[in-house]
Design a protein around this motif. Structure first.
Motif, PDB file in Angstrom:
ATOM      1  N   GLU A 194       0.836  -1.200   0.000  1.00 26.16           N
ATOM      2  CA  GLU A 194       0.000   0.000   0.000  1.00 26.16           C
ATOM      3  C   GLU A 194       0.872   1.251   0.000  1.00 26.16           C
ATOM      4  OE1 GLU A 194      -1.833   0.908   4.173  1.00 26.16           O
ATOM      5  OE2 GLU A 194      -1.844  -1.285   3.989  1.00 26.16           O
ATOM      6  N   VAL A 195       0.272   2.335  -0.560  1.00 22.27           N
ATOM      7  CA  VAL A 195       0.979   3.616  -0.654  1.00 22.27           C
ATOM      8  C   VAL A 195       0.221   4.653   0.163  1.00 22.27           C
ATOM      9  CG1 VAL A 195       1.784   5.426  -2.211  1.00 22.27           C
ATOM     10  CG2 VAL A 195       1.696   3.055  -3.002  1.00 22.27           C
ATOM     11  N   HIS A 196       0.982   5.470   0.890  1.00 21.39           N
ATOM     12  CA  HIS A 196       0.372   6.609   1.594  1.00 21.39           C
ATOM     13  C   HIS A 196       1.025   7.884   1.085  1.00 21.39           C
ATOM     14  CE1 HIS A 196      -1.589   4.426   5.105  1.00 21.39           C
ATOM     15  NE2 HIS A 196      -0.990   3.467   4.412  1.00 21.39           N
ATOM     16  N   TRP A 197       0.203   8.912   0.856  1.00 21.83           N
ATOM     17  CA  TRP A 197       0.747  10.219   0.521  1.00 21.83           C
ATOM     18  C   TRP A 197       0.488  11.124   1.730  1.00 21.83           C
ATOM     19  CZ3 TRP A 197      -2.069   7.314  -3.041  1.00 21.83           C
ATOM     20  CH2 TRP A 197      -1.388   6.943  -4.214  1.00 21.83           C
ATOM     21  N   VAL A 198       1.551  11.580   2.346  1.00 17.79           N
ATOM     22  CA  VAL A 198       1.422  12.406   3.546  1.00 17.79           C
ATOM     23  C   VAL A 198       1.799  13.839   3.183  1.00 17.79           C
ATOM     24  CG1 VAL A 198       2.240  12.783   5.913  1.00 17.79           C
ATOM     25  CG2 VAL A 198       1.953  10.444   5.044  1.00 17.79           C
ATOM     26  N   GLY A 199       0.949  14.802   3.541  1.00 18.39           N
ATOM     27  CA  GLY A 199       1.231  16.209   3.311  1.00 18.39           C
ATOM     28  C   GLY A 199       2.285  16.728   4.271  1.00 18.39           C
ATOM     29  N   ALA A 200       2.880  17.888   3.941  1.00 16.80           N
ATOM     30  CA  ALA A 200       3.964  18.429   4.757  1.00 16.80           C
ATOM     31  C   ALA A 200       3.512  18.712   6.193  1.00 16.80           C
ATOM     32  CB  ALA A 200       4.495  19.712   4.112  1.00 16.80           C
ATOM     33  N   LEU A 201       2.295  19.243   6.353  1.00 17.43           N
ATOM     34  CA  LEU A 201       1.910  19.691   7.696  1.00 17.43           C
ATOM     35  C   LEU A 201       1.750  18.551   8.694  1.00 17.43           C
ATOM     36  CD1 LEU A 201       1.929  22.337   6.275  1.00 17.43           C
ATOM     37  CD2 LEU A 201      -0.266  22.918   7.323  1.00 17.43           C
ATOM     38  N   PRO A 202       0.990  17.498   8.348  1.00 15.79           N
ATOM     39  CA  PRO A 202       0.952  16.368   9.296  1.00 15.79           C
ATOM     40  C   PRO A 202       2.327  15.726   9.516  1.00 15.79           C
ATOM     41  CG  PRO A 202      -0.460  15.943   7.374  1.00 15.79           C
ATOM     42  CD  PRO A 202       0.059  17.329   7.229  1.00 15.79           C
ATOM     43  N   ALA A 203       3.188  15.782   8.503  1.00 13.86           N
ATOM     44  CA  ALA A 203       4.540  15.225   8.684  1.00 13.86           C
ATOM     45  C   ALA A 203       5.313  16.045   9.711  1.00 13.86           C
ATOM     46  CB  ALA A 203       5.288  15.202   7.348  1.00 13.86           C
ATOM     47  N   TYR A 204       5.250  17.373   9.593  1.00 10.09           N
ATOM     48  CA  TYR A 204       5.947  18.247  10.553  1.00 10.09           C
ATOM     49  C   TYR A 204       5.405  18.024  11.966  1.00 10.09           C
ATOM     50  CZ  TYR A 204       7.335  21.012   6.391  1.00 10.09           C
ATOM     51  OH  TYR A 204       7.835  21.431   5.190  1.00 10.09           O
ATOM     52  N   ALA A 205       4.072  17.994  12.045  1.00 11.94           N
ATOM     53  CA  ALA A 205       3.446  17.872  13.370  1.00 11.94           C
ATOM     54  C   ALA A 205       3.820  16.538  14.013  1.00 11.94           C
ATOM     55  CB  ALA A 205       1.922  18.005  13.242  1.00 11.94           C
ATOM     56  N   THR A 206       3.911  15.481  13.205  1.00 12.28           N
ATOM     57  CA  THR A 206       4.264  14.173  13.778  1.00 12.28           C
ATOM     58  C   THR A 206       5.735  14.137  14.191  1.00 12.28           C
ATOM     59  OG1 THR A 206       2.624  13.189  12.297  1.00 12.28           O
ATOM     60  CG2 THR A 206       4.095  11.677  13.453  1.00 12.28           C
ATOM     61  N   ALA A 207       6.593  14.828  13.429  1.00  8.97           N
ATOM     62  CA  ALA A 207       8.001  14.903  13.836  1.00  8.97           C
ATOM     63  C   ALA A 207       8.101  15.553  15.214  1.00  8.97           C
ATOM     64  CB  ALA A 207       8.803  15.688  12.801  1.00  8.97           C
ATOM     65  N   GLN A 208       7.339  16.618  15.419  1.00 17.70           N
ATOM     66  CA  GLN A 208       7.364  17.276  16.731  1.00 17.70           C
ATOM     67  C   GLN A 208       6.856  16.355  17.825  1.00 17.70           C
ATOM     68  OE1 GLN A 208       5.388  21.046  16.575  1.00 17.70           O
ATOM     69  NE2 GLN A 208       7.042  21.977  15.372  1.00 17.70           N
ATOM     70  N   ALA A 209       5.815  15.590  17.487  1.00 16.34           N
ATOM     71  CA  ALA A 209       5.250  14.664  18.477  1.00 16.34           C
ATOM     72  C   ALA A 209       6.261  13.574  18.842  1.00 16.34           C
ATOM     73  CB  ALA A 209       3.968  14.037  17.934  1.00 16.34           C
ATOM     74  N   LEU A 210       7.040  13.130  17.853  1.00 13.02           N
ATOM     75  CA  LEU A 210       8.061  12.109  18.126  1.00 13.02           C
ATOM     76  C   LEU A 210       9.065  12.613  19.152  1.00 13.02           C
ATOM     77  CD1 LEU A 210       9.123  10.673  14.620  1.00 13.02           C
ATOM     78  CD2 LEU A 210       8.169   9.366  16.539  1.00 13.02           C
ATOM     79  N   PHE A 211       9.412  13.876  19.016  1.00 11.26           N
ATOM     80  CA  PHE A 211      10.383  14.471  19.940  1.00 11.26           C
ATOM     81  C   PHE A 211       9.786  14.557  21.352  1.00 11.26           C
ATOM     82  CE2 PHE A 211      13.110  18.399  21.012  1.00 11.26           C
ATOM     83  CZ  PHE A 211      14.114  17.588  21.535  1.00 11.26           C
ATOM     84  N   ARG A 212       8.547  15.035  21.409  1.00 12.33           N
ATOM     85  CA  ARG A 212       7.875  15.176  22.713  1.00 12.33           C
ATOM     86  C   ARG A 212       7.629  13.824  23.371  1.00 12.33           C
ATOM     87  NH1 ARG A 212       4.469  18.746  20.058  1.00 12.33           N
ATOM     88  NH2 ARG A 212       2.938  17.086  19.870  1.00 12.33           N
ATOM     89  N   ASP A 213       7.107  12.859  22.604  1.00 12.18           N
ATOM     90  CA  ASP A 213       6.626  11.610  23.205  1.00 12.18           C
ATOM     91  C   ASP A 213       7.703  10.542  23.343  1.00 12.18           C
ATOM     92  OD1 ASP A 213       4.251  12.918  23.127  1.00 12.18           O
ATOM     93  OD2 ASP A 213       3.468  11.847  21.371  1.00 12.18           O
ATOM     94  N   HIS A 214       8.737  10.619  22.517  1.00 13.91           N
ATOM     95  CA  HIS A 214       9.728   9.535  22.520  1.00 13.91           C
ATOM     96  C   HIS A 214      11.168  10.029  22.610  1.00 13.91           C
ATOM     97  CE1 HIS A 214       6.637   6.569  21.519  1.00 13.91           C
ATOM     98  NE2 HIS A 214       6.174   7.441  20.638  1.00 13.91           N
ATOM     99  N   GLY A 215      11.355  11.336  22.645  1.00 12.15           N
ATOM    100  CA  GLY A 215      12.720  11.861  22.688  1.00 12.15           C
ATOM    101  C   GLY A 215      13.479  11.642  21.392  1.00 12.15           C
ATOM    102  N   LEU A 216      12.753  11.361  20.321  1.00 16.15           N
ATOM    103  CA  LEU A 216      13.400  11.148  19.016  1.00 16.15           C
ATOM    104  C   LEU A 216      13.327  12.449  18.219  1.00 16.15           C
ATOM    105  CD1 LEU A 216      11.890   7.642  18.173  1.00 16.15           C
ATOM    106  CD2 LEU A 216      14.327   8.135  18.502  1.00 16.15           C
ATOM    107  N   PHE A 217      14.484  13.060  18.003  1.00 15.26           N
ATOM    108  CA  PHE A 217      14.544  14.351  17.304  1.00 15.26           C
ATOM    109  C   PHE A 217      14.873  14.068  15.847  1.00 15.26           C
ATOM    110  CE2 PHE A 217      16.985  18.385  16.415  1.00 15.26           C
ATOM    111  CZ  PHE A 217      15.880  19.223  16.459  1.00 15.26           C
ATOM    112  N   MET A 218      13.827  13.917  15.018  1.00 14.43           N
ATOM    113  CA  MET A 218      14.020  13.435  13.652  1.00 14.43           C
ATOM    114  C   MET A 218      13.525  14.451  12.634  1.00 14.43           C
ATOM    115  SD  MET A 218      15.324  10.570  14.598  1.00 14.43           S
ATOM    116  CE  MET A 218      15.615   9.805  13.009  1.00 14.43           C
TER     117      MET A 218
END
Ligand SMILES: Cc1ncc(COP(=O)(O)O)c(C=O)c1O
Lengths: 342, 327
Positions: A228-252
Motif C-alpha cells: 500500500e501507498v500513503h501520501w502524507v502532506g507536509a503539515l501532518p509530517a511536521y506535526a508528527t516529527a514534533q510529536a516524536l520528539f515530545r513523546d519519545h525523545g526522538l529528534f528526527m
C-alpha cells in the motif's frame, strides 16, 4: 572498508527504539551513509574509483552530506548537483566545509528540476569520463546496501509482519524490504510518499515535504513489492516529527514524521502485526523550519490537527498539504495500476 | 588407563629437546579420541569478520549419533602408521599434534574406527582428524583447547568444520579454523529426515571449486546470519529452517542437488520448517520443528513419502529434541 572512514560505520548504525507494543523504529542519524559507504566500497573494489578520484552525484541533501563525509574522510574530490528549491545556504556551507563543490541548478517550477540536474551531471561525465557516479537513483547497490539494516532489524526484533518507510530513490524501502521478505515471506511493505510526487502515479507538482517523493522515476523504486501507498502532506509530517520528539525523545526530520504517522496508524489498527518503521535522518537540519514556530506560523493551515487515519483513495490524485491519503497498491506494476486508473 | 607420567609441554624447537623427548615418550600412554559427524550445514557462504573483511564460513548441523574413534599407541620411533592404511590426513594431524605438544620424534600406531560414510558431506575426514588430535592429546594426558584442535585440523587438511566444538551453535570460518560468531545458545529442537540425493558416488570435498558468490548473495548472507542468530536466541526452529532453505537454494547454483524442487514440495506438504544440504556433498535434510511434531511421527510418514519417490539411505535423527524419534 579500509581504515580512514571506519568511524562512519558506527555513524550509519540506527538506534533501534520501541514506539509501541508492536512498533519498532530504526532511527538513523544519517541513513544515506549506508548506501554511500557501500557504493564507495564497491567502486573501490571494482576499480571504478581510484585513490584521489572524483565523485559526482545529484542529490537533494542527505545523500550528498553522506557522500561528502566519506569523500572527505577518504580523500576523494566531490561535486554535488542540487536545485535551488532543495538547499539552503547553511546546508550548502556544511557540504563545502567538507570540501565538496556544490552546483545549484535553477528550479523555477519547485519540483526539484531533476532533469536539469541530470543534464548537468552528464556534461561533467562527458568531460571527465573517469569520474565515479554512484547513481543512487538506478544503481542496484543502493538497495543492496540495506542488507546491513535488514540484518540489524532481524537480530533485534526477530519476526516482522510489516515494514513502513519513505520512498525517494526507493533504495531504503525496496532494499530493506526485499531482504526482510526473503526472511519473512508474508511481510507487508508500506510506502510513504507525498502529494505531487510522480512515484506512484500522481502528476508532478510543487512539493512542500522534501527528502521523499520524486519528480522522476528511479529504477530503485520496485512497485511490484509495495502493498500500500500513503501520501502524507507536509503539515501532518511536521506535526508528527514534533510529536516524536515530545513523546519519545526522538529528534528526527520531517520524512521520519511522515513515516511514523503511517506506521503508528498501521500498528494501532493491526495490534497483532509486528511493525518496523525506518526513520532516515535527524532534526538538526530543520531547526529553522520544522522546529521553528514562527516559520511554521507562516504556513497556511498551521497549526494542523494530525489526522487519526488516512483518507482511502480509489482514484490516485493529489491533495492539500494538510491531507493524508492511502491507496491499496497490491504489489502491482506502475503500468498495471495506471491502466486500471484510466 | 594407567598413567605413567605427565608430559612437559615443551616447544621442541627450543634447543635441549633430545632428553626431554626420550623421557616424555616413555611417559606417554594409549590415548583415545572421538569426534562426531555432521549432516552438512544449515548455512554456508561468506561473512564479514571483525576485521571488516569477508571470510568463508558455515553453520554445521551436528550429527551426534555418528562418530569416529581414534586410538593412538605411542612408540619412541618416529613414524606414524595408520590402520586403515593411507589415512594420510589423520597421520599428518597426529604428527602435527605431537609437534605442538613438544613431543617431536615420537611416533606410533593410529587406528581409526569410524561409522561415518565417506564423501557425502558427513565430515568423515574432519572427524577422523579431530578424533586423531584428541587421541594424541589423550596419549599425553592432556586436553587441547577447541580452538587449538581446529587450528591443527586446518593445518592437517586445509579446511575443517566446527565439530571440534561438538554441538555448539556457531558461525565457523572453515578454511581458517576459527569462529566468526558464537551464537550463544543451543540450536532449537529439530527432527531431521536426511538422505542422499545422488548415488553416483562420493565427492572429493576439498577438490571442489570454491563457490563464487555475487554481491546480492553476499548481502543476503549477512541477513541470513542475523536470522540464524535470532533463531537461537528465540529457540525458533522455523527461522533456522528458513535460513537453511535459503542457503540450500543458493547452493543450487554451485553444487546442484538433483530433484531439489521435489524435496521442497515434500517439505512443504508435511509442514516442515526447512531444507538443508551438505554444501559440498550429496546430503539433504528436511527439518521439522520438534515442538510441533512431538514424537516424530511426521518424520516417519515423511520419510516414507521420500522413499516412495525414490530417495534412498533415509535416516531420521533429532537435534536438541527431547524424547525418542520413532523409525
Ligand atoms: C530525509 C530523507 N528521507 C527519506 C528519503 C528516502 O529514502 P530513499 O532514497 O532510500 O527512498 C531520503 C532520500 O533522499 C531522505 O533524504
Amino acid at each position: 572498508m579500509s581504515e580512514p572512514g571506519d568511524y562512519l560505520q558506527a555513524f550509519e548504525t540506527p538506534r533501534l527504539a520501541q514506539l509501541a507494543a508492536n512498533l519498532h523504529t530504526a532511527a538513523f542519524p544519517l541513513m544515506k551513509l549506508m548506501p554511500a559507504r557501500y557504493m564507495v566500497d564497491r567502486a573501490e573494489a571494482t576499480g571504478h574509483l581510484r585513490r584521489g578520484g572524483h565523485i559526482v552525484e545529484t542529490t537533494s541533501g542527505t545523500f550528498g552530506l553522506a557522500i561528502a563525509m566519506l569523500a572527505c574522510a577518504l580523500d576523494y574530490r566531490l561535486t554535488l548537483i542540487t536545485a535551488s528549491s532543495l538547499i539552503d545556504p547553511r546546508f550548502k556551507d556544511r557540504l563545502e566545509r567538507l570540501g565538496a563543490t556544490t552546483l545549484v541548478i535553477d528550479d523555477p517550477a519547485g519540483d526539484g528540476n531533476q532533469h536539469g540536474r541530470l543534464e548537468r551531471l552528464q556534461e561533467i561525465l562527458d568531460v571527465r569520463p573517469d569520474t565515479f557516479w554512484p547513481h543512487q537513483y538506478d544503481s542496484p547497490d543502493n538497495r543492496l546496501a540495506y542488507a546491513r539494516l535488514a540484518e540489524q532489524v532481524v537480530r533485534h526484533c526477530g519476526h516482522l509482519d510489516c515494514l513502513v518507510g519513505c520512498i525517494g530513490t526507493g533504495g531504503s524501502l525496496c532494499g530493506t524490504g526485499a531482504f526482510l521478505r526473503e526472511m519473512f515471506p508474508g511481510l507487508r511493505i508500506i510506502a510513504v510518499d507525498t502529494h505531487r510526487s510522480i512515484l506512484f502515479g500522481q502528476p508532478a507538482g510543487k512539493r512542500m515535504l522534501r527528502g521523499l517523493g520524486n519528480s522522476v522515476l528511479p529504477a530503485n523504486v520496485r512497485h511490484e513489492m509495495i502493498d500500500e501507498v500513503h501520501w502524507v502532506g507536509a503539515l501532518p509530517a511536521y506535526a508528527t516529527a514534533q510529536a516524536l520528539f515530545r513523546d519519545h525523545g526522538l529528534f528526527m526530520g520531517p520524512t521520519s514524521g511522515a513515516a511514523a504517522l503511517v506506521a503508528g496508524w498501521f500498528a494501532r489498527t493491526n495490534p497483532q502485526a509486528a511493525t518496523m518503521v525506518i526513520m532516515p535522518d535527524e532534526g538538526h537540519r530543520y531547526v529553522e523550519t520544522v522546529y521553528n514556530d514562527s516559520w511554521l506560523s507562516t504556513l497556511p493551515g498551521w497549526p494542523v490537527a494530525i489526522p487519526s487515519a488516512p483518507t482511502d483513495l480509489d482514484r490516485i490524485r493529489p491533495a492539500a498539504e494538510t491531507a493524508w491519503t492511502r491507496f491499496s497498491w497490491n504489489r502491482r506494476t506502475l503500468a498495471a495500476v495506471l491502466a486500471q486508473q484510466q | 588407563m594407567a598413567k605413567i607420567g605427565t608430559p612437559r609441554l615443551t616447544d621442541s624447537r627450543n634447543g635441549k629437546g633430545g632428553e626431554i623427548h626420550t623421557s616424555v615418550a616413555r611417559s606417554l600412554q594409549t590415548g583415545v579420541g572421538r569426534a562426531i559427524a555432521h549432516h552438512g550445514e544449515f548455512l554456508q557462504g561468506v561473512f564479514e569478520g571483525e576485521d571488516g573483511r569477508l571470510h568463508r564460513g558455515l553453520v554445521t548441523l551436528p550429527l551426534v549419533g555418528c562418530q569416529a574413534v581414534a586410538t593412538f599407541w605411542p612408540r619412541e620411533e618416529g613414524r606414524i602408521r595408520t590402520r586403515p592404511a593411507k589415512r594420510s590426513k589423520a597421520a599428518r594431524a597426529a604428527a602435527m599434534t605431537i609437534e605442538h605438544l613438544g613431543l617431536a620424534g615420537t611416533g606410533g600406531d593410529l587406528t581409526i574406527d569410524s561409522a561415518i560414510p565417506v564423501g557425502h558431506g558427513y565430515g568423515s575426514s574432519t572427524a577422523d582428524v579431530v578424533a586423531t588430535i584428541r587421541a594424541v592429546a589423550a596419549a599425553a594426558s592432556t586436553r587441547l583447547r577447541q580452538s587449538t584442535i581446529c587450528r591443527l585440523a586446518v593445518a592437517a587438511e586445509g579446511a575443517s568444520d566446527a565439530i571440534a566444538y561438538g554441538g555448539d551453535a556457531l558461525l565457523f570460518a572453515h578454511r581458517e579454523g576459527r569462529i566468526l560468531e558464537h551464537f550463544g545458545g543451543d540450536f532449537p529442537p529439530l527432527f531431521v529426515v536426511g538422505f542422499r540425493t545422488d548415488d553416483s558416488g562420493p565427492i572429493d570435498t576439498l577438490r571442489l571449486p570454491r563457490a563464487r558468490y555475487n554481491a546480492e548473495e553476499i548481502q543476503l548472507f549477512r541477513v541470513m546470519r542475523g536470522l540464524a542468530y535470532r533463531s537461537i536466541r528465540e529457540q525458533d526452529p522455523r527461522m533456522l529452517g528458513r535460513v537453511a532453505t535459503m542457503s540450500a537454494s543458493i547452493c543450487q547454483r554451485h553444487l546442484p542437488k538433483p530433484r531439489f524442487e521435489t524435496v521442497l514440495d515434500i517439505a512443504q506438504e508435511y509442514g516442515a520448517c526447512g531444507v538443508q544440504v551438505a554444501h559440498s556433498g550429496t546430503l539433504v535434510g528436511i527439518l521439522l520443528d520438534a515442538n510441533q511434531h512431538a514424537g516424530g511421527q511426521s518424520a516417519v510418514t515423511m520419510a516414507n513419502a521420500l522413499r516412495e519417490v525414490g530417495f534412498r539411505n533415509l535416516e531420521t535423527f533429532a537435534l536438541n529434541a527431547e524424547g525418542i524419534v520413532a523409525t
